[in-house]
Every structure is written in structure tokens, then in C-alpha cells.
Design an enzyme around this catalytic site. Sequence first.
Site, PDB file in Angstrom:
ATOM      1  N   GLU A 126       0.837  -1.211   0.000  1.00 14.54           N
ATOM      2  CA  GLU A 126       0.000   0.000   0.000  1.00 14.54           C
ATOM      3  C   GLU A 126       0.867   1.255   0.000  1.00 14.54           C
ATOM      4  O   GLU A 126       2.090   1.191   0.176  1.00 14.54           O
ATOM      5  CB  GLU A 126      -0.944  -0.046   1.206  1.00 14.54           C
ATOM      6  CG  GLU A 126      -1.909  -1.222   1.102  1.00 14.54           C
ATOM      7  CD  GLU A 126      -2.913  -1.310   2.241  1.00 14.54           C
ATOM      8  OE1 GLU A 126      -2.786  -0.541   3.227  1.00 14.54           O
ATOM      9  OE2 GLU A 126      -3.828  -2.146   2.138  1.00 14.54           O
ATOM     10  N   CYS A 151      -1.860  -4.594  -5.355  1.00 10.09           N
ATOM     11  CA  CYS A 151      -2.405  -5.826  -4.772  1.00 10.09           C
ATOM     12  C   CYS A 151      -1.340  -6.926  -4.795  1.00 10.09           C
ATOM     13  O   CYS A 151      -0.391  -6.887  -5.591  1.00 10.09           O
ATOM     14  CB  CYS A 151      -3.605  -6.304  -5.576  1.00 10.09           C
ATOM     15  SG  CYS A 151      -5.068  -5.271  -5.407  1.00 10.09           S
ATOM     16  N   GLU A 171      -1.676  -9.886  -5.924  1.00 11.42           N
ATOM     17  CA  GLU A 171      -1.681 -10.569  -7.228  1.00 11.42           C
ATOM     18  C   GLU A 171      -0.834  -9.788  -8.236  1.00 11.42           C
ATOM     19  O   GLU A 171      -0.117 -10.377  -9.049  1.00 11.42           O
ATOM     20  CB  GLU A 171      -3.111 -10.707  -7.764  1.00 11.42           C
ATOM     21  CG  GLU A 171      -3.994 -11.610  -6.924  1.00 11.42           C
ATOM     22  CD  GLU A 171      -4.748 -10.862  -5.825  1.00 11.42           C
ATOM     23  OE1 GLU A 171      -4.211  -9.860  -5.314  1.00 11.42           O
ATOM     24  OE2 GLU A 171      -5.851 -11.287  -5.492  1.00 11.42           O
ATOM     25  N   CYS A 225      -9.516  -8.296  -7.017  1.00 10.90           N
ATOM     26  CA  CYS A 225     -10.283  -7.125  -7.462  1.00 10.90           C
ATOM     27  C   CYS A 225     -10.415  -7.175  -8.992  1.00 10.90           C
ATOM     28  O   CYS A 225      -9.755  -7.984  -9.672  1.00 10.90           O
ATOM     29  CB  CYS A 225      -9.580  -5.844  -7.020  1.00 10.90           C
ATOM     30  SG  CYS A 225      -8.078  -5.480  -7.967  1.00 10.90           S
ATOM     31  N   CYS A 280      -7.120  -6.827 -10.983  1.00 15.50           N
ATOM     32  CA  CYS A 280      -6.257  -8.021 -10.943  1.00 15.50           C
ATOM     33  C   CYS A 280      -6.852  -9.155 -11.769  1.00 15.50           C
ATOM     34  O   CYS A 280      -6.116  -9.961 -12.350  1.00 15.50           O
ATOM     35  CB  CYS A 280      -6.008  -8.451  -9.508  1.00 15.50           C
ATOM     36  SG  CYS A 280      -4.806  -7.376  -8.681  1.00 15.50           S
TER      37      CYS A 280
HETATM   38  N1  THU Z   1      -5.950  -6.775  -1.874  1.00 13.35           N
HETATM   39  C1  THU Z   1      -5.078  -7.628  -2.489  1.00 13.35           C
HETATM   40  O1  THU Z   1      -3.853  -7.458  -2.410  1.00 13.35           O
HETATM   41  N2  THU Z   1      -5.599  -8.667  -3.179  1.00 13.35           N
HETATM   42  C2  THU Z   1      -6.931  -8.965  -3.257  1.00 13.35           C
HETATM   43  O2  THU Z   1      -7.303  -9.974  -3.852  1.00 13.35           O
HETATM   44  C3  THU Z   1      -7.913  -8.078  -2.643  1.00 13.35           C
HETATM   45  C4  THU Z   1      -7.379  -6.885  -1.944  1.00 13.35           C
HETATM   46  C5  THU Z   1      -5.377  -5.679  -1.076  1.00 13.35           C
HETATM   47  C6  THU Z   1      -5.534  -4.299  -1.631  1.00 13.35           C
HETATM   48  C7  THU Z   1      -5.386  -3.473  -0.376  1.00 13.35           C
HETATM   49  O3  THU Z   1      -3.991  -3.339  -0.068  1.00 13.35           O
HETATM   50  C8  THU Z   1      -6.046  -4.324   0.687  1.00 13.35           C
HETATM   51  O4  THU Z   1      -5.973  -5.654   0.202  1.00 13.35           O
HETATM   52  C9  THU Z   1      -7.490  -4.041   0.936  1.00 13.35           C
HETATM   53  O5  THU Z   1      -7.787  -2.695   1.048  1.00 13.35           O
END
Ligand code: THU
Length: 136
Positions: free
Chosen positions: A47, A56, A58, A89, A92
Site C-alpha cells: 500500500e 495488490c 496478485e 479485485c 487483478c
Molecule cells: N488486496 C489484495 O492485495 N488482493 C486482493 O485480492 C484483494 C485486496 C489488497 C488491496 C489493499 O492493499 C487491501 O488488500 C485491501 O484494502
Amino acid sequence: MTAPVPPPLAAELRRLQANSHAPYSGCRVSAAVEGGSGEIHYGVNVENAAYPQGACAETSAIGAAVTHGETSIRRVWVASSLPGFIWPCGGCRQRIWEFAAPGCEVVSVAADGAVESRAIEDLLPLGFRLPAPGRA
Ligand code: THU
């Protein structure tokens, strides 16, 4: 029918969550990508204080796979610090779709070890693909 997750892969997903950079959401996510070579590539969510700049898990794992020379993806596993299953999401899903080999599936791994999987076509029906050649 979802294939069992190889125990070393499940353990690595859990271990890598400690490396996730998620100070804003508090949601630690790890992902693994099996490339066409059979090699497994990992990633975590990263983040950023400028929220949309976050990546993310993925996305990180796909970046690692492509960096190591993979040109296709056979399977993706995703695990998080939240209870239950999480699913990629929309962005991704499109990133997986870009490299998905026929039969590519996404496997969600819950903290208690339960797994569920979906074909990428079910997660992203009618995904966008440029007509050939479409890639540089
Ligand atoms: N996130 C992922 O890395 N992968 C997913 O499949 C769903 C969400 C992350 C994005 C963000 O850093 C946090 O999870 C949710 O706000």
C-alpha cells in the site's frame, strides 16, 4: 473440485503475509502464481499513502512471474489476514486474464486452510483482449 493446496505453498503464503505493507487497510494479502514453466512466484500487497498507488498481492506476484520470464499463468492462489475467502479485485482479474493459460484457475485459501477455486473466465466473463498480435 478444488485441488488441495501443496502444504509448503500454503505455509509460504502465510509466512509472506508478515512482509505485506498494509498500514492503511490492515489487510495483509499474499499471492502465488504458477507460471507456464511450473515455477511458483510470490507477491504481497504494497500500500501507499497516496492510496490509489498501492499494489495488490496478485499484481506483485504477476510482476515477479513476468520478471522471471513467465509468459503464461496456470494458477493463482490468494490468502489474506481476513477471515474467510477473498477474491481478486477487478483490475487483478484483468491482469490474470492477460496471461491466463487454458484452464487457469484462482484458488482462495482461507486462514483455516479451507480452499475454494474459480476459473478465471467465471471471475471475469468477456474479459478484454486485443486482437492478435496485440503485444509488443
Ligand atoms: N488486496 C489484495 O492485495 N488482493 C486482493 O485480492 C484483494 C485486496 C489488497 C488491496 C489493499 O492493499 C487491501 O488488500 C485491501 O484494502
